[in-house]
Design an enzyme around this catalytic site. Structure first.
Site, PDB file in Angstrom:
ATOM      1  N   GLU A 281       8.023  -6.308  -1.144  1.00  0.00           N
ATOM      2  CA  GLU A 281       6.691  -6.561  -0.597  1.00  0.00           C
ATOM      3  C   GLU A 281       6.226  -7.946  -1.031  1.00  0.00           C
ATOM      4  OE1 GLU A 281       4.456  -2.711   0.609  1.00  0.00           O
ATOM      5  OE2 GLU A 281       3.776  -3.393  -1.337  1.00  0.00           O
TER       6      GLU A 281
ATOM      7  N   SER B 139       2.101  -6.108   6.042  1.00  0.00           N
ATOM      8  CA  SER B 139       1.597  -6.255   7.417  1.00  0.00           C
ATOM      9  C   SER B 139       2.530  -5.650   8.463  1.00  0.00           C
ATOM     10  CB  SER B 139       1.304  -7.727   7.727  1.00  0.00           C
ATOM     11  OG  SER B 139       0.286  -8.211   6.871  1.00  0.00           O
TER      12      SER B 139
ATOM     13  N   LYS C 130      -3.644   3.425  -0.161  1.00  0.00           N
ATOM     14  CA  LYS C 130      -4.436   2.648  -1.140  1.00  0.00           C
ATOM     15  C   LYS C 130      -5.758   3.394  -1.416  1.00  0.00           C
ATOM     16  CE  LYS C 130      -1.958  -1.409   0.341  1.00  0.00           C
ATOM     17  NZ  LYS C 130      -1.916  -2.847   0.522  1.00  0.00           N
TER      18      LYS C 130
ATOM     19  N   GLU D 220      -0.719  -4.931  -6.090  1.00  0.00           N
ATOM     20  CA  GLU D 220      -2.138  -4.777  -6.439  1.00  0.00           C
ATOM     21  C   GLU D 220      -2.294  -4.267  -7.871  1.00  0.00           C
ATOM     22  OE1 GLU D 220      -3.069  -2.476  -2.962  1.00  0.00           O
ATOM     23  OE2 GLU D 220      -2.699  -4.269  -1.763  1.00  0.00           O
TER      24      GLU D 220
ATOM     25  N   GLY E 171      -1.490  -7.178   3.671  1.00  0.00           N
ATOM     26  CA  GLY E 171      -2.871  -7.127   4.161  1.00  0.00           C
ATOM     27  C   GLY E 171      -3.340  -8.415   4.818  1.00  0.00           C
TER      28      GLY E 171
ATOM     29  N   ASN F  13       1.153   3.995   2.507  1.00  0.00           N
ATOM     30  CA  ASN F  13       0.367   3.814   1.284  1.00  0.00           C
ATOM     31  C   ASN F  13      -1.091   3.648   1.689  1.00  0.00           C
ATOM     32  OD1 ASN F  13      -0.813   3.050  -1.102  1.00  0.00           O
ATOM     33  ND2 ASN F  13       0.288   1.100  -1.296  1.00  0.00           N
TER      34      ASN F  13
HETATM   35  P1  13P Z   1      -0.256  -3.783   4.500  1.00  0.00           P
HETATM   36  O1  13P Z   1       0.693  -3.025   5.390  1.00  0.00           O
HETATM   37  O2  13P Z   1      -1.690  -3.421   4.715  1.00  0.00           O
HETATM   38  O3  13P Z   1       0.025  -5.246   4.535  1.00  0.00           O
HETATM   39  O4  13P Z   1       0.058  -3.303   2.996  1.00  0.00           O
HETATM   40  C1  13P Z   1       1.364  -3.286   2.565  1.00  0.00           C
HETATM   41  C2  13P Z   1       1.400  -2.594   1.257  1.00  0.00           C
HETATM   42  O5  13P Z   1       0.913  -3.096   0.274  1.00  0.00           O
HETATM   43  C3  13P Z   1       2.030  -1.268   1.211  1.00  0.00           C
HETATM   44  O6  13P Z   1       2.205  -0.846  -0.102  1.00  0.00           O
END
Ligand code: 13P
Length: 256
Positions: A167, A213, A12, A97, A173, A10
């Site tokens: 998640e 993460s 983002k 998010e 993050g 992802n």
């Molecule tokens: P991170 O791997 O950056 O923690 O993000 C996870 C995430 O939100 C994947 O959709």
């Protein structure tokens, strides 16, 4: 549960159209050997169309990071499942998010899941508790509500095809990845909830991912969990080498 691991990157709100194309080119060169892992990339909405022309479908599939449930109309700034049909195989829906920054509720999530299914796009429904909910020991209740809320009105056959990503919000993050034992527990809670609603066969068929993460260092510890079918990777998916190493870990896990 499937033998074929599913690894979703992802991106983002990162990578321009040009950078996305470059990334795909580099990863394509590196990944040739990994046919037994399903690799999915979720670029920005802007890059979906150009990547869909470039993507070698045997190597990767595409996902959108979101979609809107109406097919068309006066919905400024939105992109519908109808428009994404044929361009993406998956859609990430209800990402934390989206829920926390953009105020999406279970009702929005449910409408989006249904629109995706209606257009032949497999939803990756994201669920997970916040740090506050975790501290209050509310994880089971939160997962229950998000699953009941997100899946309402689907048939057992439709649910069997979809993907649920656990998640935990506090792990996204932050570098504070969840313990494999906690991920295993959450995967069981999710499958139990699906079983309660749709029966045992559906609960066994639905694919459950972990995200939060994930890195090349910790990927194997989640991929070793029988109830986990793959990973939803954020930050680490932006670096070709790092993402490639995660796909490699999935390939190794699949062979065991
Ligand atoms: P991170 O791997 O950056 O923690 O993000 C996870 C995430 O939100 C994947 O959709």
């Amino acid at each position: 549960m499937s033998n074929k691991k599913l690894i979703v990157g992802n991106w983002k709100m990162n990578l321009t159209v040009h950078e996305s194309s470059l990334y795909l080119h580099k990863l394509g060169g590196a990944l040739k050997a990994h046919r037994s892992v399903e690799v999915v990339l979720a670029p920005s909405m802007l890059a979906v169309q150009s990547m869909s022309l470039q993507v070698e479908r045997k190597l990767f599939k595409l996902a959108s990071q979101n979609l809107f449930w109406k097919d068309e109309g006066a919905y400024t700034g939105e992109v519908s499942a109808h428009m994404l049909r044929g361009l993406v195989s998956y859609a990430i829906i209800g990402h934390s998010e989206r829920r926390h920054i953009f105020g999406e509720h279970d009702k929005d999530v449910r409408n989006k899941v249904q629109a995706a299914v209606r257009h032949g796009i497999t939803p990756i429904l994201c669920v997970g508790e916040t740090a506050h909910e975790r501290a209050a020991k509310e994880t089971t209740g939160v997962l229950h509500d998000q699953i009941v809320g997100g899946l309402a009105n689907l048939t057992a056959d439709e649910v069997a095809e979809l993907v649920i990503a656990y998640e935990p919000v506090w792990a996204i993050g932050t570098g504070d990845n969840a313990l494999p034992a906690d991920v295993e527990r959450a995967a069981h809670i999710i499958r139990r909830q699906v079983e309660h609603l749709y029966g045992r066969e559906t609960a066994a068929a639905v694919r459950v991912l972990y995200g939060g993460s994930v890195s090349s260092q910790n990927a194997s510890s989640y991929l070793a969990i029988t109830a986990i079918d793959g990973l939803l990777v954020g930050g680490a998916s932006l670096k070709v080498k790092e993402f490639e190493a995660i796909v490699e870990a999935a390939f190794a896990a699949g062979k065991r």
